[in-house]
Design a protein around this motif. Structure first.
Motif, PDB file in Angstrom:
ATOM      1  N   MET A   1      -6.335  -2.566  -0.299  1.00  0.00           N
ATOM      2  CA  MET A   1      -7.509  -2.105   0.435  1.00  0.00           C
ATOM      3  C   MET A   1      -7.354  -0.619   0.737  1.00  0.00           C
ATOM      4  O   MET A   1      -6.317  -0.183   1.213  1.00  0.00           O
ATOM      5  CB  MET A   1      -7.651  -2.888   1.753  1.00  0.00           C
ATOM      6  CG  MET A   1      -8.821  -2.421   2.604  1.00  0.00           C
ATOM      7  SD  MET A   1      -8.915  -3.354   4.172  1.00  0.00           S
ATOM      8  CE  MET A   1      -9.393  -4.954   3.558  1.00  0.00           C
ATOM      9  N   SER A   2      -8.385   0.160   0.452  1.00  0.00           N
ATOM     10  CA  SER A   2      -8.328   1.579   0.762  1.00  0.00           C
ATOM     11  C   SER A   2      -8.764   1.796   2.197  1.00  0.00           C
ATOM     12  O   SER A   2      -9.530   1.000   2.754  1.00  0.00           O
ATOM     13  CB  SER A   2      -9.261   2.360  -0.173  1.00  0.00           C
ATOM     14  OG  SER A   2     -10.616   2.043   0.107  1.00  0.00           O
ATOM     15  N   ALA A 340       4.953  -0.467  11.942  1.00  0.00           N
ATOM     16  CA  ALA A 340       5.697  -1.356  11.038  1.00  0.00           C
ATOM     17  C   ALA A 340       7.121  -0.852  10.836  1.00  0.00           C
ATOM     18  O   ALA A 340       8.063  -1.652  10.720  1.00  0.00           O
ATOM     19  CB  ALA A 340       4.978  -1.466   9.699  1.00  0.00           C
ATOM     20  N   GLU A 341       7.308   0.459  10.803  1.00  0.00           N
ATOM     21  CA  GLU A 341       8.665   1.016  10.706  1.00  0.00           C
ATOM     22  C   GLU A 341       9.509   0.582  11.906  1.00  0.00           C
ATOM     23  O   GLU A 341      10.673   0.191  11.757  1.00  0.00           O
ATOM     24  CB  GLU A 341       8.584   2.542  10.632  1.00  0.00           C
ATOM     25  CG  GLU A 341       7.930   3.064   9.376  1.00  0.00           C
ATOM     26  CD  GLU A 341       7.738   4.575   9.388  1.00  0.00           C
ATOM     27  OE1 GLU A 341       7.248   5.119   8.381  1.00  0.00           O
ATOM     28  OE2 GLU A 341       8.059   5.211  10.408  1.00  0.00           O
ATOM     29  N   LEU A 342       8.908   0.656  13.098  1.00  0.00           N
ATOM     30  CA  LEU A 342       9.628   0.211  14.286  1.00  0.00           C
ATOM     31  C   LEU A 342       9.929  -1.278  14.203  1.00  0.00           C
ATOM     32  O   LEU A 342      11.028  -1.720  14.563  1.00  0.00           O
ATOM     33  CB  LEU A 342       8.811   0.504  15.546  1.00  0.00           C
ATOM     34  CG  LEU A 342       9.406  -0.054  16.841  1.00  0.00           C
ATOM     35  CD1 LEU A 342      10.724   0.641  17.182  1.00  0.00           C
ATOM     36  CD2 LEU A 342       8.421   0.061  18.003  1.00  0.00           C
ATOM     37  N   LYS A 343       8.958  -2.058  13.739  1.00  0.00           N
ATOM     38  CA  LYS A 343       9.163  -3.508  13.651  1.00  0.00           C
ATOM     39  C   LYS A 343      10.389  -3.815  12.785  1.00  0.00           C
ATOM     40  O   LYS A 343      11.180  -4.704  13.107  1.00  0.00           O
ATOM     41  CB  LYS A 343       7.914  -4.157  13.053  1.00  0.00           C
ATOM     42  CG  LYS A 343       8.005  -5.662  12.786  1.00  0.00           C
ATOM     43  CD  LYS A 343       7.964  -6.461  14.061  1.00  0.00           C
ATOM     44  CE  LYS A 343       8.009  -7.964  13.763  1.00  0.00           C
ATOM     45  NZ  LYS A 343       6.845  -8.450  13.014  1.00  0.00           N
ATOM     46  N   VAL A 344      10.551  -3.085  11.702  1.00  0.00           N
ATOM     47  CA  VAL A 344      11.686  -3.307  10.806  1.00  0.00           C
ATOM     48  C   VAL A 344      13.004  -3.049  11.528  1.00  0.00           C
ATOM     49  O   VAL A 344      13.901  -3.896  11.567  1.00  0.00           O
ATOM     50  CB  VAL A 344      11.576  -2.429   9.548  1.00  0.00           C
ATOM     51  CG1 VAL A 344      12.867  -2.480   8.736  1.00  0.00           C
ATOM     52  CG2 VAL A 344      10.394  -2.868   8.684  1.00  0.00           C
ATOM     53  N   VAL A 345      13.143  -1.874  12.111  1.00  0.00           N
ATOM     54  CA  VAL A 345      14.439  -1.507  12.690  1.00  0.00           C
ATOM     55  C   VAL A 345      14.694  -2.216  14.011  1.00  0.00           C
ATOM     56  O   VAL A 345      15.849  -2.505  14.353  1.00  0.00           O
ATOM     57  CB  VAL A 345      14.570   0.025  12.847  1.00  0.00           C
ATOM     58  CG1 VAL A 345      14.582   0.693  11.470  1.00  0.00           C
ATOM     59  CG2 VAL A 345      13.463   0.609  13.723  1.00  0.00           C
ATOM     60  N   ALA A 346      13.636  -2.520  14.768  1.00  0.00           N
ATOM     61  CA  ALA A 346      13.834  -3.242  16.025  1.00  0.00           C
ATOM     62  C   ALA A 346      14.273  -4.674  15.757  1.00  0.00           C
ATOM     63  O   ALA A 346      15.122  -5.225  16.480  1.00  0.00           O
ATOM     64  CB  ALA A 346      12.548  -3.227  16.853  1.00  0.00           C
ATOM     65  N   THR A 347      13.700  -5.290  14.720  1.00  0.00           N
ATOM     66  CA  THR A 347      14.136  -6.636  14.336  1.00  0.00           C
ATOM     67  C   THR A 347      15.606  -6.617  13.954  1.00  0.00           C
ATOM     68  O   THR A 347      16.401  -7.463  14.408  1.00  0.00           O
ATOM     69  CB  THR A 347      13.301  -7.151  13.155  1.00  0.00           C
ATOM     70  OG1 THR A 347      11.937  -7.252  13.543  1.00  0.00           O
ATOM     71  CG2 THR A 347      13.790  -8.512  12.688  1.00  0.00           C
ATOM     72  N   GLU A 348      15.988  -5.662  13.131  1.00  0.00           N
ATOM     73  CA  GLU A 348      17.362  -5.609  12.637  1.00  0.00           C
ATOM     74  C   GLU A 348      18.363  -5.306  13.747  1.00  0.00           C
ATOM     75  O   GLU A 348      19.427  -5.926  13.818  1.00  0.00           O
ATOM     76  CB  GLU A 348      17.453  -4.589  11.507  1.00  0.00           C
ATOM     77  CG  GLU A 348      16.685  -5.050  10.254  1.00  0.00           C
ATOM     78  CD  GLU A 348      16.694  -4.029   9.134  1.00  0.00           C
ATOM     79  OE1 GLU A 348      17.061  -2.854   9.400  1.00  0.00           O
ATOM     80  OE2 GLU A 348      16.317  -4.391   8.001  1.00  0.00           O
ATOM     81  N   VAL A 395       5.490  -0.487   4.661  1.00  0.00           N
ATOM     82  CA  VAL A 395       5.959   0.889   4.858  1.00  0.00           C
ATOM     83  C   VAL A 395       6.153   1.585   3.509  1.00  0.00           C
ATOM     84  O   VAL A 395       5.717   2.728   3.310  1.00  0.00           O
ATOM     85  CB  VAL A 395       7.275   0.893   5.659  1.00  0.00           C
ATOM     86  CG1 VAL A 395       7.890   2.287   5.679  1.00  0.00           C
ATOM     87  CG2 VAL A 395       7.027   0.392   7.076  1.00  0.00           C
ATOM     88  N   GLY A 396       6.813   0.902   2.579  1.00  0.00           N
ATOM     89  CA  GLY A 396       7.114   1.520   1.288  1.00  0.00           C
ATOM     90  C   GLY A 396       5.870   1.825   0.477  1.00  0.00           C
ATOM     91  O   GLY A 396       5.753   2.913  -0.117  1.00  0.00           O
ATOM     92  N   ALA A 397       4.925   0.904   0.442  1.00  0.00           N
ATOM     93  CA  ALA A 397       3.706   1.115  -0.338  1.00  0.00           C
ATOM     94  C   ALA A 397       2.896   2.276   0.224  1.00  0.00           C
ATOM     95  O   ALA A 397       2.352   3.105  -0.527  1.00  0.00           O
ATOM     96  CB  ALA A 397       2.866  -0.166  -0.359  1.00  0.00           C
ATOM     97  N   TYR A 398       2.839   2.365   1.538  1.00  0.00           N
ATOM     98  CA  TYR A 398       2.068   3.450   2.161  1.00  0.00           C
ATOM     99  C   TYR A 398       2.747   4.799   1.940  1.00  0.00           C
ATOM    100  O   TYR A 398       2.087   5.809   1.671  1.00  0.00           O
ATOM    101  CB  TYR A 398       1.920   3.170   3.654  1.00  0.00           C
ATOM    102  CG  TYR A 398       0.939   4.072   4.363  1.00  0.00           C
ATOM    103  CD1 TYR A 398      -0.429   3.839   4.278  1.00  0.00           C
ATOM    104  CD2 TYR A 398       1.376   5.136   5.151  1.00  0.00           C
ATOM    105  CE1 TYR A 398      -1.333   4.651   4.938  1.00  0.00           C
ATOM    106  CE2 TYR A 398       0.484   5.958   5.814  1.00  0.00           C
ATOM    107  CZ  TYR A 398      -0.872   5.715   5.713  1.00  0.00           C
ATOM    108  OH  TYR A 398      -1.772   6.530   6.360  1.00  0.00           O
ATOM    109  N   PHE A 399       4.063   4.811   2.016  1.00  0.00           N
ATOM    110  CA  PHE A 399       4.810   6.054   1.813  1.00  0.00           C
ATOM    111  C   PHE A 399       4.694   6.552   0.377  1.00  0.00           C
ATOM    112  O   PHE A 399       4.559   7.754   0.121  1.00  0.00           O
ATOM    113  CB  PHE A 399       6.280   5.830   2.173  1.00  0.00           C
ATOM    114  CG  PHE A 399       7.164   7.008   1.904  1.00  0.00           C
ATOM    115  CD1 PHE A 399       7.081   8.163   2.668  1.00  0.00           C
ATOM    116  CD2 PHE A 399       8.089   6.984   0.858  1.00  0.00           C
ATOM    117  CE1 PHE A 399       7.892   9.253   2.410  1.00  0.00           C
ATOM    118  CE2 PHE A 399       8.901   8.074   0.593  1.00  0.00           C
ATOM    119  CZ  PHE A 399       8.801   9.216   1.373  1.00  0.00           C
TER     120      PHE A 399
END
Length: 411
Positions: A1-2, A340-348, A395-399
């Motif tokens: 989705m754009s 989403a970046e925070l979600k990744v590192v906060a989960t880990e 995160v990766g797709a958007y970056f």
């Protein structure tokens, strides 16, 4: 989705603007600390009892935390999202379940502004503040859709929703469902029902590894009458309305972080109380052993880094919410991916700290009455809410090329 596919007529406003001054943050953090300290006294015993947390909700209500985000003109505290996220983080240090309840309450209550017509927001906020409502929800998108059938001027609701956080203790429950029939056929409406509405059945089936006091059981609806007065508004793809989901994900990041900080604090206390040392270390006490200091230092440093990111995004969220109907699709996606970046590192970091803290507290800390496992059980349970690998993809797709994921209640 754009990003341009999210474009829609803007809402005139939301209820929040500006940023939290230091005095506001200090005030609500102090209140949250007091609540957190009270919850810490018997957190393990309450978790074991696995009872609906009405007493804990009363504590939140009496502290004023439930009305933190309600605008002052409607009887609330008129505080900011940054303060709300900070309270969630602090309470999670002691009790992840109650932090989850509060986090969901803030987003559910704010549905008034994100979904409600500006002309109707005042009455909803005013009543919520005056009656001290805790807001639960019943919107789990992975369950089969509820049936909301037009009937006369209102609707009839039927179906079942699992994972309805706060439902069994909430004064009101937010529900989303698509209308069948009538003039609004095909529209998805957000509406609010009191917990005791006729035909609404709380199944009380929440009995999981962790987050045991989050009141997240299933709710069954049998010919429940939904009146026009119960409806907040239509759930649309307009950017400011869809900012609600990133807000909830940001709350997740904060309470995963709070759990990590709670586990560190508990581990530090245990370690400092340990006498003697490992016989090969040469140190007089375990807390002076460089091996143990290294483990604690690594976990503390990584937790601090995640904390700095959370604080940055907590403040930024107020900026984006303050744009209201001026928020663009691009701005919406940019903050969503940052969260989403925070979600990744906060989960880990939550999982790692809650797991590895045992490396420095030793075998005696695995006793059931120590309760160190509560941190791991809580973060392990809730971090499965939506797969963190898909947040990494987001995160990766958007970056890489600006690609966004399909718009949903998870993205």
């Amino acid at each position: 989705m754009s990003p341009t596919e999210l474009a829609a007529p803007p809402l005139p406003r939301t209820q929040w603007s500006g940023h939290a001054p230091e005095a506001e943050l200090e005030h609500w953090s102090a209140i949250a600390r007091s609540v957190s300290d009270a919850l810490a006294v018997d957190a393990l015993a309450r978790d074991a009892a696995n009872q609906d947390p009405f007493t804990e909700v009363d504590l939140l209500r009496e502290s004023g935390l439930l009305n933190l985000l309600v605008p002052a003109e409607f009887g609330g505290a008129g505080a900011h999202w940054e303060s709300a996220f900070a309270t969630v983080r602090i309470i999670a240090e002691a009790d992840g379940s109650i932090a989850q309840l509060l986090a969901y309450h803030y987003t559910n209550q704010s549905s008034i502004a994100f979904y409600g017509a500006p002309s109707a927001q005042a009455q909803w906020f005013t009543r919520s503040a005056a009656e001290g409502w805790l807001w639960g929800d019943s919107v789990n998108p992975v369950d089969p859709d509820l049936s909301l059938t037009a009937q006369g001027a209102g609707y009839r609701l039927n179906g079942l929703k699992r994972f309805s956080t706060g439902s069994s203790v909430g004064d009101v429950i937010v529900i989303n469902a698509e209308v069948s029939g009538g003039e609004q056929d095909g529209q998805v409406l957000a509406f609010v029902l009191e917990r005791g509405r006729k035909g609404l059945e709380l199944l009380g089936d929440w009995d999981h590894l962790g987050q045991r006091l989050s009141a997240s059981g299933s709710v069954k609806y049998t010919d429940v009458l939904v009146t026009p007065e119960d409806v907040l508004g239509e759930v649309t793809s307009e950017p400011i309305a869809t900012l609600l989901t990133p807000g909830l994900q940001l709350a997740f990041g904060n309470f995963y972080l709070g759990i990590a900080e709670g586990a560190l604090a508990a581990g530090r206390k245990i370690l400092l109380e340990r006498k003697n040392s490992w016989f090969l270390s040469g140190a007089p006490r375990y807390a002076l052993d460089p091996v143990f200091q290294r483990v604690v230092g690594e976990l503390k440093a990584r937790t601090a880094a995640v904390g700095a990111l959370a604080e940055k995004l907590n403040r930024r969220f107020d900026t984006e919410v303050g744009r209201a109907g001026e928020l663009s699709a691009e701005q919406r996606w940019d903050i969503a991916v940052a969260i989403a970046e925070l979600k990744v590192v906060a989960t880990e970091i939550g999982l790692e700290v809650a797991n590895r803290i045992y490396e420095v507290t030793g075998s005696s800390s695995t006793k059931n009455d120590v309760g160190l496992d509560l941190f791991w059980r809580n973060v392990r349970t809730h971090s499965l809410h939506d797969p963190v690998d898909y947040k990494k993809i987001e995160v990766g797709a958007y970056f890489l090329d600006g690609t966004t994921q399909p718009l949903s209640l998870y993205t």
